[in-house]
Design a protein around this motif. Structure first.
Motif, mmCIF file in Angstrom:
data_model
loop_
_atom_site.group_PDB
_atom_site.id
_atom_site.type_symbol
_atom_site.label_atom_id
_atom_site.label_comp_id
_atom_site.label_asym_id
_atom_site.label_seq_id
_atom_site.Cartn_x
_atom_site.Cartn_y
_atom_site.Cartn_z
ATOM 1 N N TYR A 196 -4.491 5.288 0.433
ATOM 2 C CA TYR A 196 -3.182 5.469 1.059
ATOM 3 C C TYR A 196 -3.193 4.934 2.485
ATOM 4 O O TYR A 196 -4.193 5.055 3.210
ATOM 5 N N LEU A 206 -6.942 11.086 2.095
ATOM 6 C CA LEU A 206 -5.933 10.180 1.544
ATOM 7 C C LEU A 206 -6.276 8.728 1.846
ATOM 8 O O LEU A 206 -6.099 7.845 0.987
ATOM 9 N N PRO A 210 -1.781 7.084 -6.206
ATOM 10 C CA PRO A 210 -2.624 6.192 -5.400
ATOM 11 C C PRO A 210 -2.737 4.813 -6.038
ATOM 12 O O PRO A 210 -2.629 4.663 -7.256
ATOM 13 N N GLN A 243 0.837 -1.202 0.000
ATOM 14 C CA GLN A 243 0.000 0.000 0.000
ATOM 15 C C GLN A 243 0.872 1.253 0.000
ATOM 16 O O GLN A 243 1.830 1.347 0.776
ATOM 17 N N PRO A 244 0.602 2.264 -0.864
ATOM 18 C CA PRO A 244 1.346 3.521 -0.785
ATOM 19 C C PRO A 244 1.054 4.203 0.545
ATOM 20 O O PRO A 244 -0.099 4.236 0.998
ATOM 21 N N THR A 245 2.084 4.722 1.179
ATOM 22 C CA THR A 245 1.924 5.258 2.533
ATOM 23 C C THR A 245 2.412 6.695 2.633
ATOM 24 O O THR A 245 3.368 7.094 1.961
#
Length: 458
Positions: A55, A50, A138, A26-28
């Motif tokens: 995110y 977000l 995302p 997962q993009p953080t």
């Protein structure tokens, strides 16, 4: 177990708490939130948006694909703190997006930190999201990444800040917040109440009402009524108090209509805590005029007396500035004498600082640093003595408290007279094993200090 000292920066919000673990791949995004509770609410809104886009929220630099630093520009010391935080984020992560009050000065920030990815001003949510999208695209999972019903909260689950308006119509010479955040812009009352309802449904036990000028709420929209709720602070307080949570009012200017709030506070059934946070700033009329603030300290004492006649248990909190340009020893002594008479329960104090863009910078007769320090010391000594005497008078009384933290030594609680991480605490150091964070229980006070209380469960 630490006792609560006098706060050198009463504009600070509690530090955000992150409890979410991102899923694999997962993009953080990391978040550093500085400044007042109003900025903390902005951080919560950004992270909620977000999170809805897929995110994850990283609690540390190493786990974040980029870091947002929500800055403060209230004082030069706050600006320096913000620059330090940006520098730390760049050193630890390298991919940094800046927002918040100091973001209103992008050239100033880039002069110190040219490697930042983007700068946006306060409450510019869309621009922040655009900057994040550019830095970290995302990648939502439609089966997992759903918007939490209550949004992302950076405070403990049992209390939450509720921002009712943005901006300010005052033109105090020492303050640049209106320049950064604009004129008063009130939220519709029905939207505020709906948000509060969701928070209470999610388990929030205490609503902390905040804005730049809470008592002016609704003036800009002519106290519009919509869907059964009127945009006036008295009506809003009554509506919020009916939800079953504690309601605490912050940043209330002492306009005449504030006296209409006091009967609500006098009746515990209304849910509005007998607590007012009022930024008096000074007491001498000449200093107040130089500040471009209403110069009615004597009338303010009359108002305080009237409030206490209606609600004897009311707690009054305020902040003051010492060493304002031109402040004489006689003017400062007037402030001390006023404090003696007002007997405020909770007091914070700033030493005056120049802030770039503030009109007070151009005033003559700036006070020497050593004189400001001496006056701060004397002011806080008197405020501390008043606090200790007021707390000592509570020994033997029974009070309702809300539990904030529990460790092996004690349960750290607050009475209705204490705002989180600003005021004092009440510690229960025996028989607290059955308590949970967020519980509201009755205690009998058996010991008092300068800022804190100790008690036992009833």
């Amino acid at each position: 177990m630490a006792q609560n000292p006098p706060n050198l920066r009463p504009d600070l919000a509690p530090k955000g708490r992150f409890g979410e673990t991102p899923r694999s791949g997962q993009p953080t995004i990391g978040m550093v939130s500085l400044g007042c509770p109003k900025a903390l609410v902005d951080s919560e809104r950004i992270l909620t948006r977000l999170r809805a886009e897929g995110y994850g929220i990283s609690p540390d630099y190493a786990g974040a694909d980029a870091v947002i630093v929500n800055t403060c520009g209230f004082l030069d010391s706050a600006k320096a703190e913000s620059l330090d935080a940006i520098g730390e984020a760049l050193a630890e992560n390298g991919r940094v997006i800046v927002t918040g009050c100091l973001g209103a000065e992008p050239d100033y920030i880039r002069e110190h930190h040219p490697r930042i990815l983007a700068v946006t001003g306060p409450h510019q949510y869309e621009q922040v999201l655009d900057a994040v999208h550019g830095a970290v695209p995302p990648s939502p999972d439609p089966f997992i990444d759903l918007l939490p019903a209550s949004g992302v909260s950076l405070t403990p689950r049992h209390f939450s800040y509720l921002k009712i308006s943005e901006g300010c119509n005052h033109k105090c010479r020492f303050c640049i917040i209106p320049d950064m955040r604009g004129r008063l812009a009130s939220r519709p009352a029905h939207a505020v109440v709906r948000e509060a309802e969701k928070l209470v449904q999610a388990g929030v036990k205490e609503l902390l009402v905040i804005s730049q000028d809470t008592s002016a709420y609704g003036v800009d929209i002519k106290h519009a009524e919509d869907r059964g709720h009127r945009a006036h602070i008295t009506d809003l307080a009554r509506d919020l108090g009916a939800l079953g949570a504690w309601v605490r009012l912050h940043y209330v200017y002492p306009y005449p209509h504030v006296r209409d709030l006091i009967p609500l506070m006098a009746d515990p059934a209304n849910g509005v805590l007998p607590y007012l946070d009022i930024p008096f700033q000074h007491a001498h009329p000449d200093v107040l005029r130089r500040m471009a603030r209403p110069a009615a300290a004597a009338k303010t004492l009359d108002e305080i007396t009237a409030w206490r006649d209606i609600c004897p248990d009311i707690t009054l909190r305020s902040t003051f500035i010492v060493g304002y340009p031109g402040e004489t020893e006689a003017e400062f002594q007037t402030l001390l004498d006023w404090l003696d008479e007002a007997q405020l329960d909770r007091v914070g104090c700033f030493q005056y600082e120049n802030v770039a863009g503030a009109r007070s910078n151009a005033l003559p007769d700036h006070v020497a640093p050593e004189v400001k320090q001496d006056r701060w010391d004397r002011f806080m000594e008197k405020a501390q003595a008043i606090s200790e005497a007021k707390l000592t008078a509570k020994v033997g009384k029974r009070l309702d408290v809300i539990v904030d933290e529990i460790d092996e030594e004690a349960a750290t609680c607050r009475t209705w007279a204490d705002a989180p991480e600003i005021d004092g605490n009440l510690f229960i150091d025996e028989g607290f094993a059955t308590l949970n964070v967020g519980d509201i229980v009755t205690v009998e006070v058996d010991e008092a200090g300068e800022y804190d209380l100790w008690g036992r469960l009833v």
